[in-house]
Design an enzyme around this catalytic site. Sequence first.
Site, mmCIF file in Angstrom:
data_model
loop_
_atom_site.group_PDB
_atom_site.id
_atom_site.type_symbol
_atom_site.label_atom_id
_atom_site.label_comp_id
_atom_site.label_asym_id
_atom_site.label_seq_id
_atom_site.Cartn_x
_atom_site.Cartn_y
_atom_site.Cartn_z
ATOM 1 N N LYS A 116 16.334 31.611 43.343
ATOM 2 C CA LYS A 116 17.234 30.657 42.697
ATOM 3 C C LYS A 116 17.710 31.226 41.343
ATOM 4 C CE LYS A 116 15.862 28.496 46.364
ATOM 5 N NZ LYS A 116 14.768 27.562 46.411
ATOM 6 N N TYR A 126 9.045 20.084 47.198
ATOM 7 C CA TYR A 126 9.923 20.916 48.029
ATOM 8 C C TYR A 126 9.445 20.845 49.488
ATOM 9 C CZ TYR A 126 12.212 25.112 49.810
ATOM 10 O OH TYR A 126 12.960 25.988 50.556
ATOM 11 N N ASP A 183 5.701 24.199 39.710
ATOM 12 C CA ASP A 183 6.830 24.884 40.339
ATOM 13 C C ASP A 183 8.013 24.698 39.396
ATOM 14 O OD1 ASP A 183 9.117 25.569 41.819
ATOM 15 O OD2 ASP A 183 8.247 24.916 43.713
#
Length: 414
Positions: free
Chosen positions: A221, A124, A196
């Site tokens: 999310k 990310y 993650d």
Amino acid sequence: MNRESLTNGSGPAAGDGRTEESGRPARSRVTRTVRAGLHADPAHRAVMPPIHLSSNFHFEAPGVFGRYDYTRSGNPTRDLAAEAIAGLEGGCGAVVTSSGMSAVSVVARLLSAGELLLAPHDCYGGCHRLFSAEAARGSYRVRFVDQTAPGALERARALGPRLIWIETPSNPLLRITDIAAWAGLAGEIGAICVVDNTFLSPVNQQPLDHGADLVVHSTTKFLNGHSDVVGGAVVAADPGLLEEVAWWTNAAGVAGAPFDAYLTLRGMRTLHARTRVHEENALAVVSALARHEVVRRVYHPSLPGHPGHGIARRQQTGWGSLVSFELRGGREAVEVFAGVLEHFALAESLGGVESLVAHPATMTHASMDEQAQAAAGIDKGLLRLSVGIEAGTDLVADLERALSRAEEAACQLV
Ligand SMILES: *Cc1c(COP(=O)(O)O)cnc(C)c1O
């Protein structure tokens, strides 16, 4: 893939088959999540847990501590959300933070100067930025590697990392990393293995079951799922690491706000139900995309030709609802396509009830120069969909209309 709902709380554990301690009716993770914190209000017997916004809690007498004193250090509403997340991941406990990035930053604080953090080259963007900046100021060392490349494990062993960071599936190409293999290496060399798990949520993947020590989430999310909270969480497999992470969360002051925790807990009650619709729609979208001439490539772990399909089949309990694909006709086709779509908003983020489309080259990965994008496989025609829970037929019809228009545009270019 074994995901089944339990319709009646007194039956045998269904779904993931994980049950409560004996002496009480067995309950699956589904039931526990739907019912998290119910009956937590002895004062008024409210069915749903009340929200505690108070920043402080009174002491009974000087030196007589209750469970809570100050909300940065502990708060009943935040604790309910933390328990629910820990339950979903099968951890011993969790810490709820103010954002996904603050969850990442408290985990990275487990490293001392000189120790090595091994991270995926396509992690990310916010993690890449944080790790690089902290390494530049000497907080720790960082190496970004392709964890899916042949021989990557052996090369990593030689580097002697203290912390191994995994993100699977990756963004935006949904590369799959073998969690058990990397957690196994971490165990052998005394490193901490962190996953993650934002892209799949604990419904579709439980990294602790594959040997990870910590799981990180951007609860922004799927866990909250309604695109109205920014938050994060860290789940630990064992109490020692949990205590360290909790200590840093309090010391650095990055615990999540009670109101955010309340909304996130509310969102999580429907996570399993939402996930089923997300997946059903995503699979319909994948086959619509794969059928169309103007689509050069589709990236989704469910496709037998996807690199990592076999590993995904082994370690995931669902395929996930992020889908990437390449349009022929590059940037021009992308503009036409995004302009025609009605049910997919052009926006960053993912995992909400609403469908979204992102153009990584100009949005999520815009900070990479053209060469770096090419090296990472980010084509100008690449698009990423976060497939929501609207009617699947509407989503597919919308995409098909936009694909046809993009095809016309692509033909005119030739
Ligand atoms: C969004 C995201 C983050 C960062 O979370 P925030 O809540 O935006 O701070 C970290 N990892 C992944 C995979 C993400 O998608």
